[in-house]
Design a protein around this motif. Structure first.
Motif, PDB file in Angstrom:
ATOM      1  N   THR A 256       0.849  -1.187   0.000  1.00  0.00           N
ATOM      2  CA  THR A 256       0.000   0.000   0.000  1.00  0.00           C
ATOM      3  C   THR A 256       0.888   1.242   0.000  1.00  0.00           C
ATOM      4  O   THR A 256       1.783   1.370   0.849  1.00  0.00           O
ATOM      5  N   LYS A 257       0.654   2.109  -0.971  1.00  0.00           N
ATOM      6  CA  LYS A 257       1.468   3.314  -1.051  1.00  0.00           C
ATOM      7  C   LYS A 257       1.322   4.141   0.215  1.00  0.00           C
ATOM      8  O   LYS A 257       0.236   4.225   0.787  1.00  0.00           O
ATOM      9  N   PRO A 258       2.403   4.763   0.645  1.00  0.00           N
ATOM     10  CA  PRO A 258       2.288   5.625   1.830  1.00  0.00           C
ATOM     11  C   PRO A 258       1.453   6.865   1.494  1.00  0.00           C
ATOM     12  O   PRO A 258       1.327   7.247   0.328  1.00  0.00           O
ATOM     13  N   THR A 259       0.860   7.429   2.499  1.00  0.00           N
ATOM     14  CA  THR A 259       0.079   8.653   2.317  1.00  0.00           C
ATOM     15  C   THR A 259       0.661   9.763   3.189  1.00  0.00           C
ATOM     16  O   THR A 259       1.159   9.510   4.286  1.00  0.00           O
ATOM     17  N   ILE A 260       0.635  10.988   2.677  1.00  0.00           N
ATOM     18  CA  ILE A 260       1.104  12.156   3.448  1.00  0.00           C
ATOM     19  C   ILE A 260      -0.098  12.725   4.187  1.00  0.00           C
ATOM     20  O   ILE A 260      -1.069  13.181   3.567  1.00  0.00           O
ATOM     21  N   ARG A 261      -0.071  12.657   5.462  1.00  0.00           N
ATOM     22  CA  ARG A 261      -1.204  13.136   6.261  1.00  0.00           C
ATOM     23  C   ARG A 261      -1.203  14.673   6.391  1.00  0.00           C
ATOM     24  O   ARG A 261      -2.251  15.303   6.437  1.00  0.00           O
ATOM     25  N   ASN A 262      -0.022  15.230   6.493  1.00  0.00           N
ATOM     26  CA  ASN A 262       0.025  16.691   6.709  1.00  0.00           C
ATOM     27  C   ASN A 262       1.400  17.222   6.286  1.00  0.00           C
ATOM     28  O   ASN A 262       2.425  16.574   6.495  1.00  0.00           O
ATOM     29  N   VAL A 263       1.397  18.392   5.670  1.00  0.00           N
ATOM     30  CA  VAL A 263       2.642  19.075   5.315  1.00  0.00           C
ATOM     31  C   VAL A 263       2.630  20.450   5.971  1.00  0.00           C
ATOM     32  O   VAL A 263       1.659  21.208   5.811  1.00  0.00           O
TER      33      VAL A 263
END
Length: 275
Positions: A256-263
């Motif tokens: 499962t590709k990683p996801t960016i939760r917050n920048v």
């Protein structure tokens, strides 16, 4: 002095005919000389020294001898299932020299115990089906030899019906693609029983040879499973006599590709050319 003459009356009627060379006080019968129903007469003549004679006669009737079944066999006698075609063969002889007719009758004993039930089949062959017999039933063939006079004897042979293992026809894991380490997997299978029963199906999940579940569903977790793991479901069908068959399906867990939760950039304010 006494002299003897034996004679035969065919079927017990008509004029007696002398039996050639039968002039002693004993007579040994054979099927080539007499048949059941014939009358055998012994005529005794007494002659005195003056040449005067007197005669006396006695008779017996030849009775029928029952035929004898010399062998009876059901084939095959091993590996019999609820779909086997059985053949019954028999031989017989008639002590009276005839050729007996042989008839057949099939029967079964449920579970090998209790009363014997006639199957109403009178041919030399019987093709079994699950509607006729079940595993552990005993199937009998009774061969009856009958002679021309209607006398008969019989003999029996039997075989035991064995169990046929059930057959797993399908097993499938769903979903079967795009699987992540947190999916819920389901395993379903279908099976049939050649003996007409309804097999029970059990499930076992494994990962790398280690059992990780024993129901029809498996909840994956990212602590217990990883991308590229191969998860196997084994479905086993078991019949009422303990026979079984298994079939497997497997899936591969995808990454499962990683996801960016917050920048966030900090500091968010007061940024200068030297921050």
């Amino acid at each position: 002095s006494l002299s003897y003459q034996w004679a035969k009356q065919t079927g017990g009627t008509g004029t007696p005919a002398n039996i050639s060379s039968a002039t002693t006080d004993t007579l040994t019968l054979s099927p080539t000389a007499v048949q059941p129903g014939d009358s055998i007469l012994c005529r005794v003549t007494a002659t005195d020294s003056s040449g005067d004679t007197a005669q006396g006669t006695d008779s017996v009737t030849v009775t029928n001898s029952r035929p004898v079944v010399t062998s009876v066999a059901v084939t095959p006698d091993t590996g019999v299932t609820t779909s086997t075609a059985l053949t019954c063969s028999a031989t017989a002889n008639d002590p009276d020299g005839g050729s007996p007719t042989i008839s057949f009758e099939w029967a079964k004993q449920t579970g090998g115990a209790g009363s014997v039930v006639n199957l109403s089949v009178t041919t030399a062959t019987l093709t079994l089906t699950s509607s006729i017999v079940q595993p552990n039933d005993v199937v009998f063939c009774r061969a009856t030899a009958t002679d021309a006079q209607g006398a008969s004897t019989n003999a029996t042979d039997s075989v035991i019906v064995g169990n046929s293992d059930p057959l797993m026809t399908k097993v499938e894991i769903t979903p079967d693609s795009g699987i992540s380490t947190t999916d819920l997997l389901s395993c379903s299978g279908t099976a049939l029983d050649p003996d007409g029963g309804t097999p029970t199906i059990s499930y076992e999940w494994s990962l790398g040879g280690t059992v990780v579940g024993s129901s029809d569903t498996l909840q994956l977790t990212n602590t217990g499973f990883a991308p590229n793991d191969v998860v196997v479901c084994t479905a086993t069908a078991t019949d009422s006599d303990g026979g079984s068959d298994s079939l497997t399906d497997s899936i591969t867990i995808q990454n499962t590709k990683p996801t960016i939760r917050n920048v966030a950039i900090s500091p968010a304010t007061g940024v200068t050319t030297s921050t």
